[in-house]
Design a protein around this motif. Structure first.
Motif, PDB file in Angstrom:
ATOM      1  N   SER A 211       4.480  16.111   9.501  1.00 23.02           N
ATOM      2  CA  SER A 211       4.388  15.777   8.083  1.00 23.02           C
ATOM      3  C   SER A 211       3.129  14.980   7.786  1.00 23.02           C
ATOM      4  O   SER A 211       2.378  15.287   6.844  1.00 23.02           O
ATOM      5  N   GLU A 297       7.570  17.760  -9.600  1.00 27.46           N
ATOM      6  CA  GLU A 297       8.585  18.203  -8.645  1.00 27.46           C
ATOM      7  C   GLU A 297       7.986  18.583  -7.291  1.00 27.46           C
ATOM      8  O   GLU A 297       8.639  18.446  -6.257  1.00 27.46           O
ATOM      9  N   SER A 298       6.732  19.059  -7.293  1.00 26.36           N
ATOM     10  CA  SER A 298       6.105  19.492  -6.038  1.00 26.36           C
ATOM     11  C   SER A 298       5.169  18.443  -5.451  1.00 26.36           C
ATOM     12  O   SER A 298       4.519  18.692  -4.436  1.00 26.36           O
ATOM     13  N   ASP A 300       3.727  14.954  -3.643  1.00 30.19           N
ATOM     14  CA  ASP A 300       4.053  14.019  -2.563  1.00 30.19           C
ATOM     15  C   ASP A 300       4.047  12.586  -3.072  1.00 30.19           C
ATOM     16  O   ASP A 300       4.681  11.707  -2.493  1.00 30.19           O
ATOM     17  N   ARG A 325      12.105  10.308  -8.856  1.00 30.95           N
ATOM     18  CA  ARG A 325      12.642  11.440  -8.090  1.00 30.95           C
ATOM     19  C   ARG A 325      11.649  11.939  -7.046  1.00 30.95           C
ATOM     20  O   ARG A 325      12.007  12.711  -6.168  1.00 30.95           O
ATOM     21  N   CYS A 326      10.396  11.505  -7.177  1.00 30.17           N
ATOM     22  CA  CYS A 326       9.355  11.908  -6.230  1.00 30.17           C
ATOM     23  C   CYS A 326       9.555  11.140  -4.923  1.00 30.17           C
ATOM     24  O   CYS A 326      10.071  10.011  -4.926  1.00 30.17           O
ATOM     25  N   PRO A 327       9.168  11.702  -3.786  1.00 30.79           N
ATOM     26  CA  PRO A 327       9.340  10.981  -2.518  1.00 30.79           C
ATOM     27  C   PRO A 327       8.700   9.594  -2.526  1.00 30.79           C
ATOM     28  O   PRO A 327       9.240   8.655  -1.954  1.00 30.79           O
ATOM     29  N   ARG A 328       7.532   9.469  -3.175  1.00 31.52           N
ATOM     30  CA  ARG A 328       6.846   8.185  -3.253  1.00 31.52           C
ATOM     31  C   ARG A 328       6.246   8.063  -4.652  1.00 31.52           C
ATOM     32  O   ARG A 328       5.730   9.039  -5.194  1.00 31.52           O
ATOM     33  N   TRP A 329       6.304   6.867  -5.216  1.00 28.33           N
ATOM     34  CA  TRP A 329       5.651   6.701  -6.517  1.00 28.33           C
ATOM     35  C   TRP A 329       5.194   5.263  -6.693  1.00 28.33           C
ATOM     36  O   TRP A 329       5.700   4.335  -6.064  1.00 28.33           O
ATOM     37  N   ASN A 352      14.798   5.828  -6.508  1.00 30.45           N
ATOM     38  CA  ASN A 352      14.175   4.915  -5.543  1.00 30.45           C
ATOM     39  C   ASN A 352      13.155   4.077  -6.295  1.00 30.45           C
ATOM     40  O   ASN A 352      12.509   4.556  -7.232  1.00 30.45           O
TER      41      ASN A 352
END
Length: 458
Positions: A211, A297-298, A300, A325-329, A352
């Motif tokens: 990753s 939505e797409s 990272d 909702r994003c993995p990191r923000w 998160n």
């Protein structure tokens, strides 16, 4: 005689241009197109020593004055005799020299053919060959360091350790079976189990890097989101260093996504400036909002931009809820040059919390360094001593995963009390997958696909 030649420095005019030649017999060919001022042919000069002289065209006329160097095989890049001409970087001069080489029997090198010959001649394995193109394409210092370490064998070495361990087990087993009368020590299940366990740990460790390796190579897909006129396009321009996106005081100026690649905190970000997210009756703006949601939505990483000089709105809260909702923000409070308000408390409805909350001004540059620090903390470069250990390619990840899965099936069979010969079937499948990765057992179509990614002249 199969001598290949190509321009290795691109098509643009440069101070110096290089034409590369490789193949048995290339030194005699180069002697006909290069006249050293020493009066001694290039082929009689010491290897790997630059020689100054006249470069000639196909008719023997003076074309340029420059340098030439020869590299006898196998101690060279391709593993066979090769040479280089270092001329003035005029595209016309380089093409004329290439034409002269073709007239004397050389042919145009295919994309990546020099590196392919290096692979076929045992100078490198496929992981190192892929590292060459990664090094050429590297857009960050971290990506370049990982690629050059792989070129030096950092990825090959742990794979070879796994291959050697599995080959030791399988070869000893077959020796016992094929030569029962010989005094060969039998393979104990405990030895097989230890080899499989250590190999599993090595391959699992490599898979864990995939990753981070993908992000290092391809960059972090980053969506800049916010309500209209929050300062999204200004942030894009500030990070890009020029006016990439149109900025006005009119809300809704950005109707479509605008993309730009930037370095932020040493991390390559593929920025996507999106249309302001809000409810609208404008059909065109509504399409832009839909694209904004799709980009988020797409992504990272999301940069959720809020006008930090004004009171928060329901639209700001909705944007941050989407970003969560994003993995990191990262929560970005813009327009600090126009004033500042207190930062709101984290919303318990967020999936998160933000990794950081940053105040900045895209006009003055205040706070941009804090944003860079936040991005760098989210995507650390890692231990410099581990450079080269990251899997950066989907082909590599797939091969390692198949090898690891085969090893785990072998472990399960061994623990289930099956005989060693049944276990070896999966161990050999793991060896086959690793062979595809390093090139020991790779099919011709896989090899050709890898080298087709290269530029001509490499």
């Amino acid at each position: 005689m199969d001598i290949i030649a190509a321009i290795s420095t691109g098509q643009a005019a440069t101070a110096i241009g290089i034409v590369r030649v490789s193949g048995d017999g290339c030194f005699a060919l180069c002697d006909r197109l290069f006249r050293p001022l020493s009066g001694k042919p290039l082929s009689q000069h010491p290897a790997r020593q630059m020689v100054y002289g006249d470069v000639l065209d196909a008719n023997g006329a003076l074309l340029d004055r420059g340098l030439a160097v020869r590299f006898p095989g196998p101690r060279c890049y391709t593993g066979e005799d090769c040479a280089e001409f270092h001329c003035h970087g005029s595209p016309v001069v380089l093409r004329e020299l290439l034409t002269a080489l073709f007239a004397l029997g050389a042919r145009q090198a295919l994309p990546g053919e020099f590196t392919k010959r290096a692979f076929l001649n045992g100078q490198m394995d496929l992981t190192q060959a892929e590292a060459v193109i990664d090094l050429i394409d590297a857009e960050t210092a971290a990506a370049a360091k990982n690629a050059v370490a792989q070129l030096d064998g950092a990825l090959r070495r742990p794979l070879e350790q796994v291959q050697d361990a599995l080959l030791d087990v399988t070869s000893r087993f077959y020796a016992v079976v094929d030569y029962p009368d010989e005094d060969i020590e039998d393979v104990e299940p405990a030895q097989i189990a230890a080899a499989l366990e250590q190999s599993d740990r090595t391959l699992s460790g490599l898979l864990a890097t995939a990753s981070r390796g993908r992000l290092l190579k391809a960059g972090v897909r980053t969506a800049i989101v916010g309500r209209p006129n929050a300062g999204k396009s200004s942030l894009l321009n500030a990070l890009a260093g020029y006016q990439r996106a149109i900025v006005t005081d009119i809300p809704g100026t950005t109707r479509d996504t605008v993309e730009e690649s930037v370095l932020c905190g040493g991390v390559l970000l593929r920025l996507i400036d999106t249309a302001g997210i809000r409810e609208t009756e404008d059909a065109v703006e509504r399409l832009g909002v839909e694209r904004s949601r799709a980009a988020l939505e797409s992504a990272d990483l999301a940069l959720a931009v809020v006008d930090g000089s004004a009171d928060a709105t329901a639209e700001d809260a909705a944007v941050q809820a989407l970003a969560a909702r994003c993995p990191r923000w990262i929560a970005v409070y813009s327009k600090q040059d126009l004033g500042s308000r207190d930062l709101p408390a984290a919303d318990p409805r967020w999936a998160n919390p933000p990794a950081a909350a940053v105040r900045l001004s895209s006009v003055t540059g205040e706070g941009i360094d804090a944003l860079e620090d936040a991005v760098a903390a989210l995507f650390p470069a890692g231990d410099p001593h581990q450079a080269g250990s990251l899997l950066t390619d989907a082909r590599q990840e797939d091969a390692v995963r198949r090898a690891r899965d085969a090893l785990r099936r072998a472990k399960a069979a061994l623990e289930g009390g099956m005989t060693p010969d049944a276990v070896l079937t999966d161990a050999e499948e793991a060896l086959s997958a690793l062979g595809e990765l390093t090139g020991r057992t790779a099919r011709e179509d896989i090899v050709s696909r890898i080298f087709s990614r290269f530029c001509v002249g490499k």
